[in-house]
Enzyme design. Sequence first.
Site, PDB file in Angstrom:
ATOM      1  N   ASP A   1      -1.017  -1.376  -3.337  1.00  0.00           N
ATOM      2  CA  ASP A   1      -1.861  -2.564  -3.248  1.00  0.00           C
ATOM      3  C   ASP A   1      -1.125  -3.710  -2.569  1.00  0.00           C
ATOM      4  OD1 ASP A   1      -3.772  -1.163  -4.685  1.00  0.00           O
ATOM      5  OD2 ASP A   1      -3.262  -2.093  -6.606  1.00  0.00           O
TER       6      ASP A   1
ATOM      7  N   TYR B   1       6.737   4.693 -10.570  1.00  0.00           N
ATOM      8  CA  TYR B   1       6.803   3.254 -10.323  1.00  0.00           C
ATOM      9  C   TYR B   1       7.672   2.572 -11.379  1.00  0.00           C
ATOM     10  CZ  TYR B   1       2.858   3.313  -7.015  1.00  0.00           C
ATOM     11  OH  TYR B   1       2.037   3.538  -5.927  1.00  0.00           O
TER      12      TYR B   1
END
Length: 308
Positions: A66, A153
């Site tokens: 994103d 992540y």
Amino acid sequence: MNDRMPAILSVDGGHLRVRIDVAYDGGPFSGWAVQPGLPTVQGTIQAGLELLFRRYVRVTVAGRTDAGVHARGQVTHIDLAPEEWFGLSRGRDVDPSVALKRRLQATVNRNLPPSAAARTVYAGNPASAVVIRSVGLAPAGFDARFSALWRRYSYRIADRPELQDPLARGTVLWHSEQLDENLLNEGAAALLGLQDFLAFCKPRPGATTLRELQRFEFERGADGILCATVQADAFCHNMVRALIGSALRVGSGEERPEWLGERLRSRRKDARSVLAPAHPLVLEEVRYPDDAELASRAELTRAKREDA
């Protein structure tokens, strides 16, 4: 060539699949994927490749990030004709992978948006917001997206005033309340496994929200910073930020640990579905199986997406 069938690794009439590993500071970009009129990581890399090969070169990525999200371990692939690959050496005794890495980095630096422009730090060496970490021919059957076993992540949080370092504010969340990592981990554990994460993502039309969450845990480092690790076979749109944002409500005591599991089972999003800010989120690693299993893994992943 399409994005469902991998190229054949061949130099006798087929295309060569090239793996390119990339790291980037996502702050100056509107995410990975190309968007008209906006600076994106994919757009910057593709523009560099088009300068080199004088044609459109499609970049396939392991995981779209994103706007504002960073990466240390992003993986991509492109397909080149054999003459394009071997032509990179320009008749000199230079490995094409070395030549492509050097030349692509140079063209990427020239195509960065002003807010991400490469800055000279020493002896003409530019510090770039996008770094081409490695380039090489991929094994047969490799697909940066579909062959991946998992993506991992990290997300770093400073939850005490003395931990708030202004030099790290671009990659660390400053949280106003101290968080209890035991509560965080208790709540996160209920989300592990193969689940429907509709309550924690923005579904894309026709896409499944079934994912296998393999790790979701919080650990406080020696420096006092709280670091979340989130690992899954794949992620839905906004899924990691939604998981972190919801977990923070548990860590602050605003919600019970059981609340995360209840939300998962509800399969709905509401006003309490809050996305954590993007800037501390980093794609750290994408893992692939052994070379002999790359093609079968890609086929299995495609089948799961089609069946869902």
